[in-house]
Design a protein around this motif. Structure first.
Motif, PDB file in Angstrom:
ATOM      1  N   PHE A  35      25.316  -4.221  -3.689  1.00 58.47           N
ATOM      2  CA  PHE A  35      24.223  -3.861  -2.786  1.00 58.47           C
ATOM      3  C   PHE A  35      23.415  -5.097  -2.408  1.00 58.47           C
ATOM      4  CE2 PHE A  35      20.081  -2.195  -1.657  1.00 58.47           C
ATOM      5  CZ  PHE A  35      20.361  -1.012  -1.019  1.00 58.47           C
ATOM      6  N   LEU A  62      10.938   6.669  -5.000  1.00 57.66           N
ATOM      7  CA  LEU A  62      12.176   7.352  -5.407  1.00 57.66           C
ATOM      8  C   LEU A  62      11.985   8.058  -6.736  1.00 57.66           C
ATOM      9  CD1 LEU A  62      14.732   4.615  -4.350  1.00 57.66           C
ATOM     10  CD2 LEU A  62      14.470   6.863  -3.332  1.00 57.66           C
ATOM     11  N   ASP A  63      11.225   7.438  -7.647  1.00 52.83           N
ATOM     12  CA  ASP A  63      10.926   8.082  -8.922  1.00 52.83           C
ATOM     13  C   ASP A  63      10.186   9.388  -8.703  1.00 52.83           C
ATOM     14  OD1 ASP A  63      12.121   6.353 -10.641  1.00 52.83           O
ATOM     15  OD2 ASP A  63      10.353   5.083 -10.908  1.00 52.83           O
ATOM     16  N   PHE A  77      16.222   1.204   6.043  1.00 47.44           N
ATOM     17  CA  PHE A  77      17.504   1.039   5.364  1.00 47.44           C
ATOM     18  C   PHE A  77      17.581   1.896   4.113  1.00 47.44           C
ATOM     19  CE2 PHE A  77      20.136  -0.994   2.161  1.00 47.44           C
ATOM     20  CZ  PHE A  77      21.351  -0.893   2.809  1.00 47.44           C
ATOM     21  N   PHE A 104      25.981  -0.383  -8.626  1.00 49.74           N
ATOM     22  CA  PHE A 104      26.501  -1.365  -7.691  1.00 49.74           C
ATOM     23  C   PHE A 104      26.918  -2.633  -8.416  1.00 49.74           C
ATOM     24  CE2 PHE A 104      24.267   1.134  -4.444  1.00 49.74           C
ATOM     25  CZ  PHE A 104      25.285   1.224  -3.521  1.00 49.74           C
ATOM     26  N   VAL A 137      22.785  -6.642   1.234  1.00 51.79           N
ATOM     27  CA  VAL A 137      21.454  -6.865   1.794  1.00 51.79           C
ATOM     28  C   VAL A 137      21.359  -8.278   2.374  1.00 51.79           C
ATOM     29  CG1 VAL A 137      19.053  -7.216   1.157  1.00 51.79           C
ATOM     30  CG2 VAL A 137      20.234  -5.165   0.436  1.00 51.79           C
ATOM     31  N   PRO A 151      11.251   0.290  -3.167  1.00 55.29           N
ATOM     32  CA  PRO A 151      11.202   1.752  -2.963  1.00 55.29           C
ATOM     33  C   PRO A 151      11.166   2.550  -4.264  1.00 55.29           C
ATOM     34  CG  PRO A 151      13.429   0.960  -2.635  1.00 55.29           C
ATOM     35  CD  PRO A 151      12.599  -0.247  -2.974  1.00 55.29           C
ATOM     36  N   GLN A 152      11.343   1.870  -5.393  1.00 53.00           N
ATOM     37  CA  GLN A 152      11.556   2.610  -6.637  1.00 53.00           C
ATOM     38  C   GLN A 152      10.445   3.615  -6.972  1.00 53.00           C
ATOM     39  OE1 GLN A 152      14.354   2.722  -8.180  1.00 53.00           O
ATOM     40  NE2 GLN A 152      13.616   4.183  -9.695  1.00 53.00           N
ATOM     41  N   PRO A 169      18.502  -3.929   6.250  1.00 54.14           N
ATOM     42  CA  PRO A 169      18.100  -4.015   4.843  1.00 54.14           C
ATOM     43  C   PRO A 169      16.748  -4.709   4.662  1.00 54.14           C
ATOM     44  CG  PRO A 169      20.365  -4.659   5.065  1.00 54.14           C
ATOM     45  CD  PRO A 169      19.870  -4.428   6.443  1.00 54.14           C
ATOM     46  N   LEU A 170      16.097  -4.355   3.593  1.00 50.60           N
ATOM     47  CA  LEU A 170      14.763  -4.841   3.230  1.00 50.60           C
ATOM     48  C   LEU A 170      13.671  -4.211   4.085  1.00 50.60           C
ATOM     49  CD1 LEU A 170      15.398  -8.619   2.486  1.00 50.60           C
ATOM     50  CD2 LEU A 170      15.324  -6.716   0.894  1.00 50.60           C
ATOM     51  N   PHE A 200      20.297   4.771   3.538  1.00 46.70           N
ATOM     52  CA  PHE A 200      21.246   4.709   2.429  1.00 46.70           C
ATOM     53  C   PHE A 200      21.180   5.997   1.618  1.00 46.70           C
ATOM     54  CE2 PHE A 200      22.481   3.984  -1.893  1.00 46.70           C
ATOM     55  CZ  PHE A 200      23.742   3.449  -1.701  1.00 46.70           C
ATOM     56  N   TRP A 204      16.006  -3.570  -9.838  1.00 46.92           N
ATOM     57  CA  TRP A 204      15.368  -3.549  -8.516  1.00 46.92           C
ATOM     58  C   TRP A 204      15.131  -2.101  -8.089  1.00 46.92           C
ATOM     59  CZ3 TRP A 204      17.902  -5.166  -3.244  1.00 46.92           C
ATOM     60  CH2 TRP A 204      16.914  -5.114  -2.249  1.00 46.92           C
ATOM     61  N   ILE A 205      16.203  -1.369  -7.799  1.00 41.05           N
ATOM     62  CA  ILE A 205      16.037   0.044  -7.446  1.00 41.05           C
ATOM     63  C   ILE A 205      16.908   0.843  -8.410  1.00 41.05           C
ATOM     64  CG2 ILE A 205      16.002   1.714  -5.558  1.00 41.05           C
ATOM     65  CD1 ILE A 205      16.416  -0.520  -3.618  1.00 41.05           C
ATOM     66  N   PRO A 206      16.405   1.127  -9.608  1.00 42.91           N
ATOM     67  CA  PRO A 206      17.240   1.817 -10.593  1.00 42.91           C
ATOM     68  C   PRO A 206      17.771   3.148 -10.078  1.00 42.91           C
ATOM     69  CG  PRO A 206      15.176   1.071 -11.562  1.00 42.91           C
ATOM     70  CD  PRO A 206      15.072   0.820 -10.107  1.00 42.91           C
ATOM     71  N   ALA A 207      17.033   3.808  -9.186  1.00 46.83           N
ATOM     72  CA  ALA A 207      17.493   5.110  -8.697  1.00 46.83           C
ATOM     73  C   ALA A 207      18.850   4.986  -8.011  1.00 46.83           C
ATOM     74  CB  ALA A 207      16.468   5.693  -7.724  1.00 46.83           C
ATOM     75  N   PHE A 208      19.120   3.853  -7.389  1.00 43.54           N
ATOM     76  CA  PHE A 208      20.407   3.656  -6.734  1.00 43.54           C
ATOM     77  C   PHE A 208      21.347   2.799  -7.594  1.00 43.54           C
ATOM     78  CE2 PHE A 208      18.154   3.876  -2.350  1.00 43.54           C
ATOM     79  CZ  PHE A 208      18.088   5.245  -2.462  1.00 43.54           C
TER      80      PHE A 208
END
Lengths: 513, 506
Positions: B136, A503-504, A422, B199, B140, A499-500, A417-418, A426, B67-71
């Motif tokens: 999540f 991912l967007d 990861f 999550f 982590v 990563p957002q 993670p991080l 996921f 943090w990561i809205p997609a997940f």
């Protein structure tokens, strides 16, 4: 009968990246022929980096202006995923080119043979080495390969796919055999790569021919339509698609078509392995995803059992055999096989999340691969690169920065993670689980645990083991490699922590046909 | 006030300062480290004072950032009573460990600077793990904390430290990856039921997961936690890791870090997978009982002080798991209290054993003997620590052990009776150890090397001993904080106490 044909309308803007890179490659050949030897390197570097940057600019503008569509009479499909893959390939090529341009690491010059045609160990060769010849033919070859890679994942029919495959592979076969050190190993690797590669190309071509026999067309869209009209599953269709998959799975290094990977990764000059390991995998998976999601999407249920077996086998062979390796490049090659297995989960998922997850995974994987091999190229002993795992012992004490960066890349490969690895894992695992492949996800997690063992072993060696035997040293490279490694390391951290944005970008992109 | 983010950030800031001060002396580095730890302890204590046990909301001090809205992942922190007491435990133990092990980092492969930085990073991540309300985020940090701890064991340990560190890392990593598989599954289920994957812990507890799926998801989480805690048969890494680590690191590892496992069972396994938890209860109870007795028996046979303490912990973790899976209020309150008390009593044992070992230069019991004659106060402290570990009435651990046994008995009488043998065995291993090391005539080497406890050592251990004795007599304030949280867990698993069990805790 009207014999007059309308001139095809070609949208050059959408093809700009491909045209620029291939054009620069042709220009590179002319430079080799006409420019004086002492200036060639500088001109080639300007042409290479310039064309890659212009192409990247084209990809970025096309993406931001949503300039997508079919190009070149429907033979190319430049869509969201296609643009993303082209961007990843170009960035990998830029970083790879930085490693290839390095001339401070090897005392004799660069990583390539002074004259590729000279026999290993011959008088010619020692004479050329003595004269300090350095060759620049690698640059046009490199650009041709990049050009092929840019077409491969956006090809929209099987003929274009095949041509792109050849354009991307042939220069790589050559480059793999041009290592300055350990030339026999390098040439053996090149030959193996070539023979097996030709074999797989034949499969792809034969498969395409069978699919043409089935659908009467090689275009993906026509094949989709034909599959929809054929509920009975024609024999040509099944055999043809299996053959096409064999060809593509060979390129991504999936078991049981993986045997070339360790030899080629080990034998090729490390800077080239970095580029090839990253960009070829991206291009090949891009093509595989497009074929599986678009052209043969209707065959999902028929092909699933085959893909399940291949994914499981690839993950297990990659990790289990990887544990037994004592050469760092071979170990990383098996790691790449394992990653191919994880990525096939994204193909099996057969849902939008599977596509976007795989694309993210490819981006992350490209940077970590570039980073790991970039670092491997820095560790030397008296006779050249130190590739034996044992030689990494105690590196953490002598070069904490390099060892730390290497540890970062290895942890990312392990999917801690991080780190970017990861996030990618996921995304792909979740998509596969959703796509009904929960058992494979469990297997993938177990494989990740086995793989973690051999990544961690290297970290243990670097930080906890006292060095034995001959001393190895970490060469301080020129700006090229330094910048390349910094880009790879930064991306690995950012894609893990934030990563957002990426991912967007990937959200709601899908193939068009 | 954003207590939790301050708590998470303070140690990181301290670590950055220490890492950045290139010219600082070792002494200054340690002072900065200790100062940071003390400051965070103050923050944690003032947060504890602000905590409202009777609040109607499950979580308090809630903070949430995307943090990561997609997940569906957010950086969200919050505590209930269970998490709060564990955070306070960590906040008290970290400065204690730093002070008690003031000279521990010297003479190892790593530098003092690395030692302080790694300890502070571990500390920050401990808070993250206990305070995370996003599964999540929890995962982590559950994984990330392995890295500093791995280096702490590996670079500052004994001769077999590398082996122990790798074993620790691989065991935990395997557990973590199994948890990842379940995490993926949980996310997909949430996406199917809610439309968008999330999550968020509180949202996830509202899902209705199919029983068969629950069993699989539960296993992934449970095995990860059972390795972490550790429960028999996943415990073999612990004696190696704790045996090779410095006493201070062993304290953090066994006293705080391992609590993540039992905390996870209570926080995640039970509320998220109530059906599966009930389904697997018999297995867990058997494993706990085996652990209680097996750990105690192995402890009796140890010749190495640190390994002995590690095995006593295997036995104690059996008690904690037993209490959690008894599905009674007393059992779970007792288990939570046990986590805290075990943290303090193990800290006392490890740290005083550390004082002894640093003097004598050996960790083997046979090298000691007669310490009581040459250093009576030191011996007395060790004796007190030992008594706390064997759960003598008047010591804090007595209350928790009693609650666990009582809570188990009301539902599962036979296992409770079997577990009581653990108490007898505890008396054996502790008293035998004390007899062998403290009583008798001091050998020449002990007489020469073992001096009386120093002022610094006294200051370090005093709060721990004080807490052990005070909570031994006054457990109610702690139970007041813990009980509402435990009641919520009980509601989530729709368990009710068997009739006529309204005992000590209410």
């Amino acid at each position: 009968m009207n014999l007059l044909m309308d001139a095809p309308v070609i949208d050059y803007g959408i093809m700009q990246p491909i045209l620029v890179v291939l054009g620069a490659a042709v220009l590179g050949v002319l430079i080799e022929a006409f420019a004086p030897r002492e200036n060639r390197r500088n001109i080639q570097l300007v042409v290479t980096f310039g064309s890659l940057l212009i192409a990247l600019y084209g990809v970025v503008t096309n993406t931001s202006e949503k300039h997508v569509g079919l190009g070149a009479v429907n033979s190319l499909s430049i869509d969201g995923p296609g643009l993303f893959l082209q961007g990843v390939i170009l960035v990998s090529a830029l970083v790879g080119a930085m490693f290839l341009a390095e001339r401070d690491i090897d005392v004799q010059g660069d990583a390539f043979a002074p004259q590729a045609s000279a026999l290993p160990g011959s008088e010619d060769e020692s004479e050329f080495t003595l004269r300090g010849w350095l060759q620049t033919e690698i640059w046009p070859l490199f650009l041709f390969s990049v050009g092929g890679m840019l077409i491969f994942p956006v090809a929209n029919d099987f003929l274009t796919l095949f041509v792109a495959l050849e354009v991307m592979s042939l220069p790589l076969y050559l480059l793999a055999g041009m290592a300055r050190r350990r030339r026999l190993l390098s040439q053996e690797a090149a030959l193996k790569y070539f023979v097996l590669g030709a074999f797989s190309s034949a499969f792809l071509l034969y498969g395409s021919a069978l699919l043409y026999g089935f659908a009467g067309s090689v275009t993906y869209g026509d094949i989709v339509t034909a599959i929809g009209q054929d509920p009975g599953r024609n024999g040509l269709l099944i055999v043809g698609s299996l053959f096409v998959f064999v060809g593509l799975l060979f390129k991504v290094g999936a078991a049981p078509f993986h045997q070339w990977t360790p030899d080629v990764y080990q034998g090729a000059p490390t800077a080239l392995t970095a580029f090839m390991g990253a960009a070829t995998k991206v291009a090949a998976f891009g093509a595989l995803l497009r074929v599986a999601y678009v052209a043969l999407g209707g065959l999902r249920w028929d092909l699933a059992p085959v893909l399940w077996v291949i994914a499981g086998l690839t993950m297990l062979i990659g990790t289990v055999v990887g544990v037994a390796q004592s050469d760092i490049k071979r170990m990383l090659a098996y790691s790449s096989i394992a990653h191919a297995g994880f990525l096939i989960l994204g193909v099996i998922a057969a849902n939008p999340a599977g596509l976007s997850g795989s694309l993210f995974y490819l981006l992350a994987y490209a940077f970590t691969t570039l980073g790991t091999f970039g670092i491997v190229s820095l560790v030397h002993d008296a006779s050249g690169e130190a590739n034996n795992l044992g030689q990494f012992a105690g590196l953490g004490k002598r070069s904490p920065l390099v060892a730390g960066a290497f540890a970062l890349f290895l942890l990312a490969l392990a999917g801690i993670p991080l780190t970017s690895g990861f996030t990618g894992k996921f995304a792909v695992f979740a998509a596969a689980y959703e796509g009904g492949a929960a058992p494979l996800v469990v297997l993938a997690v177990i494989a990740s645990a086995i793989a973690a063992f051999f990544y961690v072993r290297v970290i243990v060696l670097m930080f906890f083991t006292e060095p034995q035997g001959e001393e190895v040293s970490v060469i301080v490279p020129s700006m090229f490699t330094q910048v390349g490694l910094s880009i790879a390391a930064t991306a690995t951290v950012i894609l893990g922590v934030m990563p957002q944005p990426v991912l967007d970008l990937l959200n709601n992109t899908f193939f068009i046909r | 006030m954003n207590y939790l983010s301050i708590l998470v950030a303070l140690p990181v800031v301290g670590a950055l300062i220490v890492g950045g001060l290139r010219s600082a002396t070792d002494k200054l580095i340690k002072q900065i480290g200790l100062g940071t730890a003390l400051a965070s302890a103050l923050v944690a204590l003032s947060m504890a004072l602000q905590f409202d046990p009777n609040s109607s909301s499950t979580l308090q001090f809630v903070e949430k950032y995307d943090w990561i809205p997609a997940f569906g992942v957010s950086f969200s922190l919050g505590v209930d009573g269970i998490a709060l007491v564990l955070i306070v435990l960590a906040a008290i133990l970290v400065p204690v460990v730093m002070l008690a092990g003031w000279n521990e980092a010297e003479g190892h492969r790593g530098s003092v600077r690395q030692y302080v930085v790694l300890t502070l990073l571990t500390y920050s991540m401990m808070i993250d793990v206990f305070a995370a309300t996003d599964v999540f985020l929890f995962y982590v940090f559950f994984e990330a904390i392995l890295i500093p701890m791995y280096f702490l064991i590996g670079r500052f340990g004994g001769q077999r430290a590398t082996y122990a560190a790798v074993k620790f890392l691989l065991y935990s990593l395997v557990g973590g990856l199994l948890m990842l598989a379940s995490l993926v599954g949980l996310w997909v289920v949430s996406r199917e039921q809610l439309g968008a994957g999330t999550f968020d812990w509180e949202t996830l507890t509202t899902l209705n997961i199919d029983g068969g799926v629950q069993n699989w998801l539960f296993l992934g989480f449970f095995i990860a936690f059972a390795i972490k805690a550790p429960l028999f048969p996943f415990h073999t890494w612990l004696p190696d890791a704790a045996g090779e680590a410095t006493p201070g690191n062993a304290t953090l590892l066994v006293g705080v870090l391992d609590k993540i496992g039992t905390f996870g069972m209570l926080r995640y396994c039970l509320p998220l997978f109530p059906l599966a938890s009930a389904y697997f209860t018999p297995v867990v109870i058997v494993l706990s009982l085996v652990g209680i007795i097996y750990g105690a028996l192995l402890a009796i046979g140890q010749s190495d002080l640190k390994r002995l303490i590690a095995y006593t912990s295997v036995s104690h973790f059996g008690f904690i798991a037993l209490g959690i899976f008894a599905f009674t209020t007393q059992g779970q309150s007792g288990a939570t209290l046990y986590m805290v008390n075990h943290g303090f009593s193990t800290a006392a044992l490890f740290l005083v054993a550390g004082y002894l070992m640093s003097r004598r230069g050996s960790r083997f019991i046979e090298d000691f003997g007669g310490v009581a004659k040459v250093a009576p106060v030191l011996a007395g402290t060790f004796f007190l620590a030992g008594l706390s570990s064997l759960a003598l009435p008047g010591m804090s651990s007595f209350i928790s052990e009693f609650l666990v046994l009582q809570g188990t008995f009301t539902r599962y009488p036979v296992p409770a009776i079997i577990a009581t043998t653990g108490i007898v065995l505890a008396a054996l291993y502790i008293l035998l150890m004390i007899q062998r090391t403290m009583t008798g005539e001091p050998t020449a080497e002990v007489a020469e090397k073992v001096g009386e406890i120093t002022f610094r050592e006294k200051i370090a251990i005093a709060p721990v001993i004080a807490i052990i004795i005070v909570t031994g007599f006054l457990p109610q304030p702690l139970l007041n904080i813990i009980n509402p949280a435990v009641d919520r867990v009980m509601t989530a698993v729709t368990a009710t106490d068997p009739v006529a069990s309204e005992g000590v805790s209410k």
